[in-house]
Design a protein around this motif. Structure first.
Motif, PDB file in Angstrom:
ATOM      1  N   LEU A  26       0.830  -1.203   0.000  1.00 35.12           N
ATOM      2  CA  LEU A  26       0.000   0.000   0.000  1.00 35.12           C
ATOM      3  C   LEU A  26       0.869   1.260   0.000  1.00 35.12           C
ATOM      4  N   PHE A  27       1.890   1.274   0.867  1.00 31.12           N
ATOM      5  CA  PHE A  27       2.795   2.419   0.931  1.00 31.12           C
ATOM      6  C   PHE A  27       3.484   2.631  -0.417  1.00 31.12           C
ATOM      7  N   LYS A  28       3.959   1.553  -1.034  1.00 31.15           N
ATOM      8  CA  LYS A  28       4.708   1.658  -2.285  1.00 31.15           C
ATOM      9  C   LYS A  28       3.812   2.167  -3.414  1.00 31.15           C
ATOM     10  N   ILE A  29       2.578   1.674  -3.474  1.00 31.81           N
ATOM     11  CA  ILE A  29       1.641   2.115  -4.517  1.00 31.81           C
ATOM     12  C   ILE A  29       1.435   3.626  -4.440  1.00 31.81           C
ATOM     13  N   ILE A  30       1.148   4.126  -3.234  1.00 33.09           N
ATOM     14  CA  ILE A  30       0.855   5.551  -3.066  1.00 33.09           C
ATOM     15  C   ILE A  30       2.100   6.409  -3.311  1.00 33.09           C
ATOM     16  N   LEU A  31       3.237   5.985  -2.805  1.00 28.13           N
ATOM     17  CA  LEU A  31       4.464   6.767  -3.004  1.00 28.13           C
ATOM     18  C   LEU A  31       4.916   6.738  -4.458  1.00 28.13           C
ATOM     19  N   ASP A  32       4.708   5.614  -5.141  1.00 31.89           N
ATOM     20  CA  ASP A  32       5.036   5.540  -6.572  1.00 31.89           C
ATOM     21  C   ASP A  32       4.141   6.465  -7.390  1.00 31.89           C
ATOM     22  N   GLN A  33       2.855   6.517  -7.040  1.00 30.71           N
ATOM     23  CA  GLN A  33       1.931   7.418  -7.734  1.00 30.71           C
ATOM     24  C   GLN A  33       2.341   8.872  -7.518  1.00 30.71           C
ATOM     25  N   TYR A  34       2.773   9.175  -6.312  1.00 27.67           N
ATOM     26  CA  TYR A  34       3.199  10.532  -5.972  1.00 27.67           C
ATOM     27  C   TYR A  34       4.438  10.930  -6.784  1.00 27.67           C
ATOM     28  N   VAL A  35       5.409  10.047  -6.838  1.00 30.15           N
ATOM     29  CA  VAL A  35       6.640  10.329  -7.585  1.00 30.15           C
ATOM     30  C   VAL A  35       6.351  10.444  -9.080  1.00 30.15           C
ATOM     31  N   THR A  36       5.467   9.591  -9.600  1.00 30.17           N
ATOM     32  CA  THR A  36       5.097   9.674 -11.024  1.00 30.17           C
ATOM     33  C   THR A  36       4.486  11.027 -11.333  1.00 30.17           C
ATOM     34  N   TYR A  37       3.620  11.494 -10.439  1.00 34.57           N
ATOM     35  CA  TYR A  37       3.001  12.821 -10.612  1.00 34.57           C
ATOM     36  C   TYR A  37       4.069  13.913 -10.624  1.00 34.57           C
ATOM     37  N   LEU A  38       5.010  13.856  -9.684  1.00 40.54           N
ATOM     38  CA  LEU A  38       6.069  14.871  -9.613  1.00 40.54           C
ATOM     39  C   LEU A  38       6.928  14.854 -10.874  1.00 40.54           C
ATOM     40  N   ARG A  39       7.234  13.661 -11.356  1.00 40.11           N
ATOM     41  CA  ARG A  39       8.054  13.544 -12.566  1.00 40.11           C
ATOM     42  C   ARG A  39       7.327  14.157 -13.766  1.00 40.11           C
ATOM     43  N   GLU A  40       6.020  13.858 -13.875  1.00 43.38           N
ATOM     44  CA  GLU A  40       5.248  14.389 -15.005  1.00 43.38           C
ATOM     45  C   GLU A  40       5.100  15.903 -14.941  1.00 43.38           C
ATOM     46  N   GLN A  41       5.147  16.448 -13.731  1.00 43.15           N
ATOM     47  CA  GLN A  41       5.031  17.908 -13.550  1.00 43.15           C
ATOM     48  C   GLN A  41       6.399  18.586 -13.511  1.00 43.15           C
ATOM     49  N   ASN A  42       7.468  17.786 -13.706  1.00 41.37           N
ATOM     50  CA  ASN A  42       8.850  18.314 -13.668  1.00 41.37           C
ATOM     51  C   ASN A  42       9.165  18.992 -12.338  1.00 41.37           C
ATOM     52  N   ILE A  43       8.740  18.367 -11.256  1.00 37.91           N
ATOM     53  CA  ILE A  43       8.994  18.894  -9.909  1.00 37.91           C
ATOM     54  C   ILE A  43      10.002  17.988  -9.207  1.00 37.91           C
ATOM     55  N   ASP A  44      11.201  18.480  -8.969  1.00 38.78           N
ATOM     56  CA  ASP A  44      12.227  17.694  -8.271  1.00 38.78           C
ATOM     57  C   ASP A  44      12.140  17.858  -6.766  1.00 38.78           C
ATOM     58  N   PHE A  45      11.862  19.080  -6.313  1.00 40.97           N
ATOM     59  CA  PHE A  45      11.800  19.364  -4.878  1.00 40.97           C
ATOM     60  C   PHE A  45      10.452  20.008  -4.557  1.00 40.97           C
ATOM     61  N   ASP A  50       2.521  21.886  -3.812  1.00 43.24           N
ATOM     62  CA  ASP A  50       2.624  20.811  -4.809  1.00 43.24           C
ATOM     63  C   ASP A  50       1.911  19.547  -4.325  1.00 43.24           C
ATOM     64  N   ILE A  51       2.037  19.259  -3.047  1.00 42.60           N
ATOM     65  CA  ILE A  51       1.364  18.079  -2.488  1.00 42.60           C
ATOM     66  C   ILE A  51      -0.145  18.280  -2.495  1.00 42.60           C
ATOM     67  N   ILE A  52      -0.593  19.488  -2.159  1.00 42.03           N
ATOM     68  CA  ILE A  52      -2.032  19.791  -2.206  1.00 42.03           C
ATOM     69  C   ILE A  52      -2.555  19.604  -3.626  1.00 42.03           C
ATOM     70  N   ALA A  53      -1.784  20.067  -4.609  1.00 38.62           N
ATOM     71  CA  ALA A  53      -2.179  19.923  -6.017  1.00 38.62           C
ATOM     72  C   ALA A  53      -2.256  18.448  -6.397  1.00 38.62           C
ATOM     73  N   PHE A  54      -1.321  17.643  -5.892  1.00 38.70           N
ATOM     74  CA  PHE A  54      -1.337  16.196  -6.153  1.00 38.70           C
ATOM     75  C   PHE A  54      -2.595  15.560  -5.578  1.00 38.70           C
ATOM     76  N   LEU A  55      -2.952  15.907  -4.350  1.00 42.56           N
ATOM     77  CA  LEU A  55      -4.136  15.336  -3.696  1.00 42.56           C
ATOM     78  C   LEU A  55      -5.413  15.751  -4.421  1.00 42.56           C
ATOM     79  N   GLU A  56      -5.471  16.995  -4.863  1.00 47.51           N
ATOM     80  CA  GLU A  56      -6.642  17.476  -5.606  1.00 47.51           C
ATOM     81  C   GLU A  56      -6.756  16.754  -6.949  1.00 47.51           C
ATOM     82  N   TRP A  57      -5.612  16.504  -7.576  1.00 47.56           N
ATOM     83  CA  TRP A  57      -5.618  15.775  -8.851  1.00 47.56           C
ATOM     84  C   TRP A  57      -6.130  14.350  -8.648  1.00 47.56           C
TER      85      TRP A  57
END
Length: 316
Positions: A26-45, A50-57
């Protein structure tokens, strides 16, 4: 593909956690989804916004409030780990502040009843899925919708189901299921004849050794089983194509639909509890209250009484 700066940190974080395999997944699924979102948005840090935007998405993709709270909890745990271990891990000062601290879990209203399909709408959805069948995926979707509408199983139980879990018990086909929070398939639901035919029609088209009862059929499907996000998107598209999008019923709403239809047909509270496999009947009571409220029409009765009293009486 460029590796995201958080990926090795996630690997180390999970390696150091003393958790069960199910919790790890469960942890890996959610963290992988989060990292995929950051990569697609070109967000390294990322920062808090950014996290709020991820949750809203994720919400816009159909994630429930309960699942959003899971995501918040896991991200809080991860970023707390990074903050507490900043020096040990040799991280920059950017990780000294916990960016999840301002974000709070949302309050769940356990008495709030989610939208369900009426009997006519359930029939409309089932007939649509049946009549459009041409591909393996469409045969699969029909079998899944049929299964959820008639047995009230959860989407996670559908995703976990394996072919070997279909068994004959006293001339009745049943599907053993691994329920929520369970580690084994130790409960079962009865499979009606029409559903049995739908499942068999789908399995006949399968040319694979995949042990899971339902699977993805695109060439690039990443796992042998269906992911949660896959089922959410699949069902959302089904509802749109069937002309039922405005009902706002989710995949999990089919479980609620099965319960309310059972009560409307005259099924008892106890039979509904057994259908949903609730431990306590108090959990099932919300369905009874909902059905009673929908069937009771005091507003219309009051209107009729008022209007009748206002109708001029005939002279004798």
């Amino acid at each position: 593909m460029k590796k995201h700066p958080l990926e090795p940190l996630i690997q180390q974080y999970l390696a150091e956690k003393d958790i069960t395999q199910g919790t790890y997944d469960l942890f890996k699924i959610i963290l992988d989804q989060y990292v995929t979102y950051l990569r697609e948005q070109n967000i390294d840090f990322p920062n808090t916004s950014d996290i709020i935007a991820f949750l809203e998405w994720k919400k816009s993709e159909g994630c429930s409030l309960r699942w959003t709270n899971h995501q918040i909890g896991i991200l809080k745990n991860f970023y707390r780990y990074l903050t507490l271990n900043q020096e040990r891990l040799g991280l920059t000062e950017a990780y000294a502040f916990d960016i999840m601290q301002p974000i709070k879990r949302e309050i769940l209203n356990h008495n709030e009843f989610k939208p369900t399909l009426s009997t006519e709408q359930a029939k409309q959805l089932l007939l649509f899925c049946k009549e459009r069948r041409q591909t393996r995926s469409q045969y699969r979707d029909y079998a899944i919708v049929y299964l959820m509408l008639t047995t009230g199983v959860r989407s996670i139980e559908v995703r976990r189901a394996k072919r070997k879990d279909l068994k004959q018990v006293k001339q009745q086909l049943v599907l053993y299921i691994q329920g929520k929070g369970k580690t084994a398939a130790d409960a079962y639901v009865k499979i009606p004849e029409g559903l049995e035919q739908a499942i068999n029609d789908y399995l006949i088209l399968r040319q694979d050794n995949n042990p899971f009862l339902f699977t993805g059929h695109s060439r690039n499907h990443p796992t042998p089983y269906l992911s949660r996000s896959f089922v959410i998107k699949m069902f959302k598209q089904l509802m749109k194509d069937a002309g039922l999008e405005e009902t706002q019923v989710t995949a999990h709403g089919l479980r609620h639909t099965a319960a309310t239809i059972n009560l409307r047909r005259g099924g008892s509270l106890e039979s509904t509890r057994q259908l949903l496999r609730h431990t306590h009947v108090s959990t099932t009571m919300i369905y009874a209250h909902h059905v009673t409220q929908m069937m009771d029409e005091p507003e219309n009765e009051i209107e009729c009484l008022i209007l009748n009293d206002m109708t001029p009486k005939k002279e004798v």
